[in-house]
Scaffold this active site. Structure first.
Site, PDB file in Angstrom:
ATOM      1  N   ILE A 396     -30.087 -23.610 -13.923  1.00 18.56           N
ATOM      2  CA  ILE A 396     -31.619 -23.511 -13.666  1.00 18.56           C
ATOM      3  C   ILE A 396     -32.639 -22.581 -14.280  1.00 18.56           C
ATOM      4  CG2 ILE A 396     -33.258 -23.809 -11.934  1.00 18.56           C
ATOM      5  CD1 ILE A 396     -31.522 -25.256 -10.265  1.00 18.56           C
ATOM      6  N   ASP A 397     -31.938 -21.193 -14.385  1.00 18.40           N
ATOM      7  CA  ASP A 397     -32.347 -20.145 -14.694  1.00 18.40           C
ATOM      8  C   ASP A 397     -32.791 -20.260 -16.326  1.00 18.40           C
ATOM      9  OD1 ASP A 397     -33.514 -17.815 -14.243  1.00 18.40           O
ATOM     10  OD2 ASP A 397     -31.838 -16.605 -13.934  1.00 18.40           O
ATOM     11  N   ASP A 398     -31.679 -20.654 -17.057  1.00 12.83           N
ATOM     12  CA  ASP A 398     -31.876 -20.951 -18.479  1.00 12.83           C
ATOM     13  C   ASP A 398     -32.841 -22.082 -18.781  1.00 12.83           C
ATOM     14  OD1 ASP A 398     -29.527 -19.379 -20.154  1.00 12.83           O
ATOM     15  OD2 ASP A 398     -29.036 -19.870 -18.184  1.00 12.83           O
TER      16      ASP A 398
END
Lengths: 662, 241
Positions: A396-398
């Site tokens: 999710i971060d990327d």
């Protein structure tokens, strides 16, 4: 001399000073831009080294001995790396991170690997390490994963390890220990590991390496492998013994069914030459399982698995080599592209960004329903992984940063519809994995089964992937940039989550970067893009906290010891580091603050701290580990963080100065 | 198969594992190093007698008993080694072990650094003593260090065949331990697990679960002691003296 002349003289001096400063800034950005551009790969992506502690490299050596497939040349190169990373001037062992205390488990693994590589146990560095290990109670007190490794090499009895039978594969989903309740990294690591433990697999160990000298009590006679904690912990230890008692009673057919189910679970997830989970530990466990189950050496799956591990090795110019835990191309590429945006308008730079965007677009996962499907059965895939390919485990971060980059890129080029489908798929996927508390985790939703951290197997306490402040901050930033009307409710919940996780001093904790300064930057950058009013007291408080942590030299730094002792928040014994300084600056710049003394001093520090020559000319450098893999257990050093974040801070500062002047 | 040295009688498969990495079959002879061999007999005096004679028929020049036993004397903790001077049975027969062999065994076992009892007797019974009450009664009557089910039968066979013999036992349950009868029935004569019986036993009396962690630890200690003993003496158990 009249006062007016005095004034004008001063004005000229000021101008001169200003322009010299701006010249310095321009030059620094120019040098940084050239250095970053020169590291872009032909196809448009960046991938910097991702270094950790000695354990992965030590495990690589021991893996070769487990498999009886020893590359002596590589082994010697890796042994050099291990000898180089031993902290000989203080504690004599190995640390989890630069300037950290000795870590028993790291030291045991490194010693074992060096002995396997042929180092004489009576050599000075080996004696030093052994003495340090024995002073800490010996290898019996190393952590669970280290003890499992020792059991595989028949150095400790299996009772020294927690009982993790492969039959957990057969448990129903409601069961407290179902594998879906673990984080992705624990799941991919544990499934093959349960096979190794249930089979009591034995390393080939052709050179008959042993480390009996690392035990205070002979390992067969040791009865204190597990720390006896509270009632819950004692209960689990009782269950552990009951399990070991019952293990021989498990019918062969049932065991075979469980093994088959575990194999059927990991085979589809092998992920080609990027490896299962695209991280080292599960790849090694799967390789060793295949050997234990009698897959021949030339079996295509086994061969590919071995190649995926080999691809993580970095050979250094000094003749040493080490193994990375994974690679970071998506993460490095998206930050590098964002960084370059304001460095120059020239065609070369803009082409590089366009190429990076195209490469990133090609890496979006639109087909595979990964393990996250268990939390969101109706959700369509649309995320990006952290590595080249990791279809089952998009991050999710990327995903948040890539979606934002593509949107900004489209806007800048006046092609607002170009990546609309990609962006919408990505954002819908992320929002589908918003946790109940409004926050976002890295790979899953609502992965908050905290009872799991109490089982003997989880002595590292890193079995879970709960929502975190930094990832949520990045999602908030992305939603803020996109400003889709349908996301407003999710955005509000995420902002509320961020407000609720602020600490009493105004900072936020950093789960995936070291530490509170990283966390605070991640959150503030998100809040700014979500349109939060900077005059609100809670935001002022955060900015004030950042400023209160600035060093006399204008920079910031933060030690990984702050994960152990929160009183060390935002401190580093007065030593500034380029990446931490960049984060502290970017947090302030996020709210348009360019004229404060704090920002100016920070910028001056970065300009002065840039590498003026050598291999890293135009970039920055600091030896410290700049991110946790798992807080208090395992740390990473993103070589990219000192390449792009300082440059981004400088170019963002210059851009804001220019728009303020206009 | 020709044996040129010791024949070792072992009741349970798990005990045999301490002596040899090879897999052993019930009622059959497995060769060990240097002409010695073991016979996996199964529990009880009749089975042990058959195994002893089979080993002698195959050419064994000495007989030994190897495995675990229950303590009768409160001094003996689980994981202690017991190498008795005499074997008693319930009808007051006494069999002395070979003294030179016993002395050499004592010497080698001392190297294991484990608690070792070599003065005194071991009692052999027909049916297992599972409760503290039974063990106390047996201790009061025979004053033996420990109890098993096979040694007297092997001793008798050794006397008949005029072969020297010794007994080497590791303590599993202590004098104060009660072994739930249900658990005792969940293994077969060779110590192989009987899953359904265990499940049935646990269903009948779930409180048995509470005994398992302690029993597991006891078994671990006994098994470790056996391994250490086998390592110190070699598979021929210090024969010839």
């Amino acid at each position: 001399m009249s006062s007016s002349t005095r004034f004008s003289t001063r004005a000229t001096a000021n101008d001169a000073f200003q322009s010299a400063e701006t010249n310095g800034l321009d030059q620094a950005i120019e040098r940084g831009r050239a250095a970053l551009l020169s590291r872009q790969h032909q196809d448009g992506h960046w991938c910097f080294e991702l270094e950790s502690d000695c354990t992965i490299t030590a495990e690589y050596i021991l893996m070769m001995h487990f498999m009886d497939d020893i590359d002596d040349v590589l082994q010697e190169k890796m042994a050099r790396y291990l000898r180089d990373t031993q902290v000989k001037n203080t504690h004599g062992g190995w640390s989890q991170y630069y300037e950290g205390d000795i870590d028993l488990s790291c030291t045991v693994k490194a010693y074992f690997a060096l002995k396997a590589a042929g180092d004489d146990p009576e050599a000075e560095h080996m004696r030093m390490a052994r003495k340090a290990i024995l002073a800490l109670g010996g290898a019996a007190h190393a952590n669970v994963f280290t003890r499992i490794l020792l059991a595989l090499f028949e150095q400790v009895p299996w009772r020294a390890t927690p009982y993790v039978p492969v039959e957990i594969m057969l448990l129903p989903r409601w069961f407290p220990f179902h594998i879906e309740k673990m984080s992705y990294w624990a799941r991919t690591t544990t499934v093959p590991l349960t096979i190794l433990c249930s089979l009591k697999a034995k390393a080939a160990n052709p050179r008959k390496i042993n480390v009996r000298e690392l035990f205070v009590t002979p390992p067969e006679q040791e009865h204190n492998y597990f720390i006896r904690g509270g009632l819950l912990n004692r209960t689990f230890l009782m269950l552990d013994k009951i399990g070991r008692f019952i293990d021989p009673f498990i019918p062969k057919k049932l065991r075979q069914r469980a093994i088959d189910k575990a194999v059927a679970w990991f085979l589809p997830r092998m992920n080609g030459e990027d490896g299962i989970g695209a991280i080292f530990p599960p790849m090694v466990n799967c390789l060793e399982v295949m050997k234990a189950l009698g897959y021949p050496k030339d079996h295509p799956v086994r061969q590919t698995c071995l190649r995926s591990i080999q691809k993580l090795v970095v050979h250094r110019a000094d003749g040493s080599a080490y193994c990375q835990p994974c690679v970071s191309p998506i993460w490095d590429t998206v930050w590098s592209a964002l960084t370059l945006m304001h460095t120059s308008e020239d065609a070369g730079t803009q082409d590089a960004i366009a190429k990076a965007s195209d490469w990133l677009t090609s890496k979006q996962e639109l087909e595979v329903k990964g393990d996250w499907i268990a939390q969101a059965p109706d959700l369509a895939p649309g995320g990006w992984a952290f590595q080249y390919n990791n279809a089952y485990y998009p991050d999710i971060d990327d995903t948040a940063v890539v979606a934002a980059l593509l949107h900004i890129q489209d806007r800048r080029r006046g092609e607002s519809g170009r990546h609309r489908v990609n962006i919408n798929r990505a954002v819908d996927w992320m929002i589908g994995l918003q946790s109940k508390n409004g926050g976002f985790a890295a790979f899953d939703a609502n992965n908050t089964h905290y009872h799991l951290n109490a089982i003997p197997f989880a002595d590292h306490g890193a079995l879970l992937d709960p929502p975190t402040e930094d990832v949520s901050g990045r999602v908030v930033a992305c939603l803020g940039v996109l400003a889709r009307p349908q996301d407003q409710e999710s955005l509000r919940r995420a902002v509320d989550y961020l407000r609720s996780t602020q600490l009493e001093d105004g900072s936020w904790w950093g789960r995936w970067g070291s530490n509170y300064i990283y966390g605070t930057w991640s959150v503030l950058a998100g809040l700014a893009l979500a349109g939060e009013d900077p005059r609100q007291p809670y935001i002022r408080k955060a900015i004030e906290w950042l400023r209160s942590r600035q060093h006399a030299d204008g920079g910031w730094g933060e030690t990984n010891n702050s994960y152990i002792d929160a009183a060390l928040r935002g401190t580093n014994h007065g030593i500034s580091t380029p990446q931490t300084t960049a984060w502290a600056l970017l947090a302030q710049l996020a709210f348009g603050d360019v004229h404060s003394d704090s920002v100016k001093r920070g910028i001056a520090f970065l300009v002065a701290d840039q590498q003026a020559s050598g291999a890293l000319e135009g970039l920055w450098y600091h030896p410290s580990h700049n991110a946790p893999g798992f807080p208090r257990v395992y740390y990473l050093k993103y070589h990219g963080y000192t390449a792009y974040f300082p440059l981004w801070a400088l170019s963002r500062y210059r851009q804001l100065l220019q728009s303020a002047a206009a | 198969m020709a044996i040129r040295s010791v024949g070792v009688v072992v009741a349970l498969a798990s005990e045999a594992k301490a002596l040899t990495p090879r897999s052993t079959q019930p009622d059959s002879i497995t060769p060990l190093a240097d002409g010695s061999a073991l016979c996996l007999s199964g529990m009880g005096p009749a089975a042990a007698r058959r195994a002893a004679h089979a080993l002698a028929d195959a050419g064994a020049t000495a007989l030994a008993v190897f495995g675990v036993a229950g303590a009768l004397d409160e001094c003996l903790r689980s994981g202690s080694l017991c190498c008795p001077e005499r074997i008693l049975d319930e009808t007051d027969h006494t069999y002395a072990v070979d003294s030179a062999w016993h002395a050499r065994l004592h010497q080698q076992l001392a190297l294991t650094q484990r608690p070792l009892y070599t003065n005194g007797s071991l009692l052999s019974v027909q049916t297992p003593l599972l409760t503290t009450t039974d063990k106390t009664a047996a201790y009061d009557r025979f004053a033996a260090l420990a109890v098993d089910m096979e040694s007297a039968a092997v001793a008798e066979a050794a006397y008949e065949r005029k072969l020297p013999f010794v007994v080497l036992r590791a303590i599993v349950d202590e004098a104060g331990d009660t072994i739930p009868a249900a658990l005792n029935n969940s293994i077969d004569a060779w110590g192989r697990p009987r899953t359904l019986r265990l499940i049935a036993a646990l269903c009948r009396d779930p409180s048995v679960l509470a005994d398992l962690p302690r029993l597991y630890s006891r078994m671990q200690r006994a098994t470790q002691a056996l391994r250490a003993a086998a390592e110190a003496t070699g598979p021929a158990l210090a024969w010839p003296p």
